[in-house]
Design a protein around this motif. Structure first.
Motif, PDB file in Angstrom:
ATOM      1  N   PHE A   7      -0.827   5.925  -3.433  1.00 54.65           N
ATOM      2  CA  PHE A   7       0.307   5.225  -4.050  1.00 54.65           C
ATOM      3  C   PHE A   7       1.594   5.824  -3.495  1.00 54.65           C
ATOM      4  O   PHE A   7       1.772   7.049  -3.514  1.00 54.65           O
ATOM      5  CB  PHE A   7       0.264   5.390  -5.571  1.00 54.65           C
ATOM      6  N   VAL A   8       2.494   4.982  -2.985  1.00 62.76           N
ATOM      7  CA  VAL A   8       3.730   5.441  -2.363  1.00 62.76           C
ATOM      8  C   VAL A   8       4.929   4.819  -3.070  1.00 62.76           C
ATOM      9  O   VAL A   8       5.006   3.590  -3.206  1.00 62.76           O
ATOM     10  CB  VAL A   8       3.789   5.072  -0.868  1.00 62.76           C
ATOM     11  N   LEU A 100       1.681   1.485 -13.267  1.00 61.40           N
ATOM     12  CA  LEU A 100       1.100   1.214 -11.957  1.00 61.40           C
ATOM     13  C   LEU A 100       0.061   2.266 -11.592  1.00 61.40           C
ATOM     14  O   LEU A 100      -1.014   1.942 -11.067  1.00 61.40           O
ATOM     15  CB  LEU A 100       2.200   1.171 -10.890  1.00 61.40           C
ATOM     16  N   GLN A 101       0.353   3.537 -11.881  1.00 58.42           N
ATOM     17  CA  GLN A 101      -0.606   4.600 -11.571  1.00 58.42           C
ATOM     18  C   GLN A 101      -1.867   4.476 -12.410  1.00 58.42           C
ATOM     19  O   GLN A 101      -2.979   4.677 -11.908  1.00 58.42           O
ATOM     20  CB  GLN A 101       0.044   5.964 -11.788  1.00 58.42           C
ATOM     21  N   ASN A 102      -1.703   4.166 -13.675  1.00 58.16           N
ATOM     22  CA  ASN A 102      -2.880   4.023 -14.537  1.00 58.16           C
ATOM     23  C   ASN A 102      -3.732   2.828 -14.137  1.00 58.16           C
ATOM     24  O   ASN A 102      -4.950   2.836 -14.300  1.00 58.16           O
ATOM     25  CB  ASN A 102      -2.447   3.913 -15.998  1.00 58.16           C
ATOM     26  N   GLU A 105      -4.959   3.850 -10.202  1.00 60.80           N
ATOM     27  CA  GLU A 105      -5.725   5.093 -10.197  1.00 60.80           C
ATOM     28  C   GLU A 105      -5.777   5.727  -8.801  1.00 60.80           C
ATOM     29  O   GLU A 105      -6.858   5.917  -8.214  1.00 60.80           O
ATOM     30  CB  GLU A 105      -7.141   4.857 -10.738  1.00 60.80           C
ATOM     31  N   PRO A 106      -4.624   6.113  -8.281  1.00 65.76           N
ATOM     32  CA  PRO A 106      -4.592   6.665  -6.926  1.00 65.76           C
ATOM     33  C   PRO A 106      -5.153   8.085  -6.850  1.00 65.76           C
ATOM     34  O   PRO A 106      -5.049   8.864  -7.795  1.00 65.76           O
ATOM     35  CB  PRO A 106      -3.095   6.663  -6.585  1.00 65.76           C
ATOM     36  N   ASP A 107      -5.726   8.407  -5.705  1.00 63.43           N
ATOM     37  CA  ASP A 107      -6.118   9.784  -5.423  1.00 63.43           C
ATOM     38  C   ASP A 107      -4.905  10.612  -5.035  1.00 63.43           C
ATOM     39  O   ASP A 107      -4.861  11.820  -5.271  1.00 63.43           O
ATOM     40  CB  ASP A 107      -7.144   9.820  -4.287  1.00 63.43           C
ATOM     41  N   GLU A 108      -3.914   9.963  -4.411  1.00 59.19           N
ATOM     42  CA  GLU A 108      -2.705  10.640  -3.955  1.00 59.19           C
ATOM     43  C   GLU A 108      -1.473   9.823  -4.341  1.00 59.19           C
ATOM     44  O   GLU A 108      -1.486   8.593  -4.252  1.00 59.19           O
ATOM     45  CB  GLU A 108      -2.727  10.826  -2.431  1.00 59.19           C
TER      46      GLU A 108
END
Length: 228
Positions: A7-8, A100-102, A105-108
């Protein structure tokens, strides 16, 4: 380069490519998935084209650039706030990044280092808040800050990277990064005297490559890394 999700947070439509375009191409080539969240997209005056460009033109450039890299998902967080992202309530932006992260679910998670540009400072602050420990349901393995040519003027130059640094060999994906950057025709001057442009991006990639022993490299400043 195992299959992973990245995720950027990108203040503007070309910052992710400037900072980690080569790395994102490597992640995607390895079967990974990338989501880029654009802080803002809107009308602005183009130094390159010497005219006003609209939101749709910037979005079109961004879509072409992301297609070159293979990025699967792009989220536009606000519109029309170029240079004025700080007018958007930070608490609302942090909430959007949390969601967005939830969901993804990014590793980075990669956020921009602060610089002399106010939008980059804003994205650094909300990025730090949205990745603080035990803040969201999903916790990434790596949180890191990426640089771009203008980072060295302003607060970003003071960042010491106490968590260490990860040098990423982008020699094999360098031509794709350049191709992606050139899709931003309204932004990318090929002028040795300009930081934000093809020459600035090339000089930075060569510098990081020399430091790490590669032809071209990108540097991630580690903020948090978890091993299980």
């Amino acid at each position: 380069m195992e299959c992973k999700r990245v995720f950027v947070l990108s203040p503007h439509a070309d910052d992710a490519e400037l900072g980690v375009g080569g790395y994102l191409a490597r992640v995607i080539d390895a079967g990974g998935e990338v989501m880029v969240a654009l802080g803002t997209v809107g009308a602005s005056t183009s130094i390159c084209l010497r005219r006003e460009i609209g939101k749709e033109e910037r979005l079109s450039e961004s879509r072409e650039s992301m297609a070159v890299l293979g990025v699967q998902s792009v989220e536009v967080l606000t519109e029309g706030l170029d240079g004025a992202l700080s007018s958007y309530p930070a608490v609302e932006m942090i909430g959007r990044l949390d969601r967005l992260q939830n969901m993804f679910e990014p590793d980075e998670v990669l956020i921009p280092l602060p610089s002399s540009h106010q939008d980059h400072r804003y994205c650094w602050e909300v990025g730090i808040a949205s990745t603080r420990p035990n803040h969201t349901k999903h916790v990434p393995r790596l949180v890191a800050a990426y640089e771009y040519p203008a980072t060295f003027w302003g607060e970003g130059a003071l960042h010491k990277g106490f968590g260490g640094g990860l040098y990423i060999d982008i020699t094999q994906t360098w031509t794709r990064k350049l191709d992606a950057l050139r899709r931003h025709q309204s932004q990318m001057l090929e002028d040795p005297g300009r930081l934000i442009g093809i020459e600035g991006a090339t000089a930075l990639a060569q510098l990081r490559g020399v430091e790490a022993g590669f032809a071209k490299a990108e540097l991630l400043h580690v903020l948090r890394q978890r091993w299980s």
